[in-house]
Scaffold this motif. Structure first.
Motif, PDB file in Angstrom:
ATOM      1  N   GLU A 190       0.568  -1.458   0.004  1.00  0.00           N
ATOM      2  CA  GLU A 190       0.112   0.233  -0.112  1.00  0.00           C
ATOM      3  C   GLU A 190       0.898   1.196   0.069  1.00  0.00           C
ATOM      4  O   GLU A 190       0.458   2.414  -0.174  1.00  0.00           O
ATOM      5  CB  GLU A 190      -0.831   0.126   1.101  1.00  0.00           C
ATOM      6  N   LYS A 247      -9.217  -4.439   0.884  1.00  0.00           N
ATOM      7  CA  LYS A 247      -9.242  -5.024   1.948  1.00  0.00           C
ATOM      8  C   LYS A 247     -10.235  -4.806   2.931  1.00  0.00           C
ATOM      9  O   LYS A 247     -10.653  -5.564   3.811  1.00  0.00           O
ATOM     10  CB  LYS A 247      -7.958  -4.867   2.978  1.00  0.00           C
ATOM     11  N   TYR A 248     -11.199  -3.744   2.622  1.00  0.00           N
ATOM     12  CA  TYR A 248     -12.371  -3.566   3.257  1.00  0.00           C
ATOM     13  C   TYR A 248     -13.511  -2.847   2.453  1.00  0.00           C
ATOM     14  O   TYR A 248     -14.634  -2.885   3.038  1.00  0.00           O
ATOM     15  CB  TYR A 248     -11.956  -2.310   4.394  1.00  0.00           C
ATOM     16  N   SER A 273      -3.135  -6.006  -6.519  1.00  0.00           N
ATOM     17  CA  SER A 273      -2.141  -5.873  -5.351  1.00  0.00           C
ATOM     18  C   SER A 273      -0.656  -6.048  -5.890  1.00  0.00           C
ATOM     19  O   SER A 273       0.095  -5.801  -4.949  1.00  0.00           O
ATOM     20  CB  SER A 273      -2.478  -6.943  -4.434  1.00  0.00           C
ATOM     21  N   LYS A 326      -9.462  -9.677   3.303  1.00  0.00           N
ATOM     22  CA  LYS A 326      -8.378  -9.368   4.387  1.00  0.00           C
ATOM     23  C   LYS A 326      -7.169 -10.071   3.777  1.00  0.00           C
ATOM     24  O   LYS A 326      -7.056 -11.451   4.250  1.00  0.00           O
ATOM     25  CB  LYS A 326      -8.919  -9.796   5.925  1.00  0.00           C
ATOM     26  N   LEU A 327      -6.347  -9.640   2.973  1.00  0.00           N
ATOM     27  CA  LEU A 327      -5.356 -10.437   2.305  1.00  0.00           C
ATOM     28  C   LEU A 327      -4.070 -10.844   3.249  1.00  0.00           C
ATOM     29  O   LEU A 327      -3.433 -11.663   3.077  1.00  0.00           O
ATOM     30  CB  LEU A 327      -4.810  -9.630   1.213  1.00  0.00           C
TER      31      LEU A 327
END
Length: 330
Positions: A190, A247-248, A273, A326-327
């Motif tokens: 990120e 992720k969310y 990602s 949620k990786l």
């Protein structure tokens, strides 16, 4: 718009993302961006100016500008950030209005039928890892990091600190460790914008030369494809936002067709990602999160045994506030 004696212009920029053949691509325009900067430069993001007399909102202005430049009509759009640095939006002699750029992220499904329309407008799709190649870890850690980037940044950390960096910023060494995972720190996918900013500050990318931070002769090697003005910075911001949001929020399904296999879904998540995911772990993650449901149909597109087709389970929005993947860490 005028603030005191200074003219301010609101620019609107869009990082429009889709995934084609398991690779994330962005929509790029050519001639208009070069004309804006007053010199021969590579293509950049679709952009336009906000006109308060014509546009009710910034987003309305963005949608109108993109449609005019590319004949492309945006779907999912979200605002990223407002960039106001004068030197990061430089023009010849830098005597024009102060440009404040409002960046946006837009997502769309791959639709090859639109390519003919885009070509007539001079717009085209380009892989986003061509601009930020150190971000693609799907085949392992890129050699560019250890061969070129990390050594160059370590030399930069040992050089004199510029006055404008201030006393309240973390040290250059700390920023390098956090952004690039140096000295056994983990790589965080990120932190795309932080990595780009370090490379810019260190004078290792061509935009730093364009903005007058360094001389062109100071660049030993091109690190990714450059963009005009602040556009690569906006792209890095878009990549950071999208990777984090996976992720969310179920934004990945904005890039998927109505029906898809779990293999296709995994390939799209990996493309965004920038990292490889274990197949069985990914399937347990998706099914456990109850983000998808079976359609009852199958696909033989790969030529092997028929694969079950799934669709996004929209009822998830009624069941929990932050449905995402949620990786976890690398």
């Amino acid at each position: 718009m005028t603030v005191g004696s200074t003219a301010v212009e609101i620019g609107l920029n869009a990082a429009i993302v889709t995934v084609t053949d398991n690779n994330p691509v962005i929509l790029v325009v050519s001639g208009a961006a070069a004309a804006l900067q007053g010199q021969a430069v590579p293509g950049g993001l679709p952009f336009g100016s906000f006109d308060p007399l014509q546009h009710r909102t910034f987003e309305a202005g963005l949608r109108a500008s993109v449609a005019e430049q590319t004949a492309f009509h945006l779907g999912y759009v979200e605002q990223l950030y407002t960039f106001g640095d004068r030197g990061r939006h430089k023009r010849p002699d830098d005597i024009g209005p102060h440009i404040v750029s409002v960046g946006y992220l837009a997502l769309t499904r791959d639709d090859g039928a639109r390519d003919d329309v885009l070509q007539r407008t001079g717009a085209s799709w380009h892989g986003w890892y061509g601009y930020l190649p150190w971000e693609d870890w799907r085949d392992g850690r890129p050699s560019l990091l250890d061969d070129t980037i990390i050594p160059a940044l370590k030399r930069w950390t040992q050089s004199p600190v510029m006055r404008e960096e201030g006393r309240h910023l973390p040290s250059r060494k700390s920023r390098l460790r956090l952004a690039f995972g140096d000295d056994d720190f983990p790589w965080d996918e990120e932190r795309v914008l932080e990595r780009y900013e370090l490379l810019y500050e260190a004078g290792l990318i061509e935009e730093a030369a364009t903005d007058g931070r360094i001389t062109q002769s100071g660049l030993a090697l091109r690190l990714g494809r450059p963009m005009p003005l602040d556009h690569r910075r906006i792209l890095a911001t878009a990549m950071s936002r999208l990777r984090g949001k996976l992720k969310y929020r179920p934004v990945i399904f904005e890039l998927m067709p109505p029906q898809f296999t779990l293999t296709a879904l995994q390939s799209t998540v990996e493309a965004i990602s920038g990292r490889h995911l274990h197949k069985q772990n990914f399937r347990r993650l998706v099914e456990g999160a109850e983000l998808v449901e079976l359609t009852g149909a199958t696909s033989t597109a790969t030529g092997g045994r028929p694969a079950a087709l799934y669709r996004f389970r929209r009822k998830i929005f009624e069941e929990r506030p932050a449905p995402g993947l949620k990786l976890g860490g690398r």
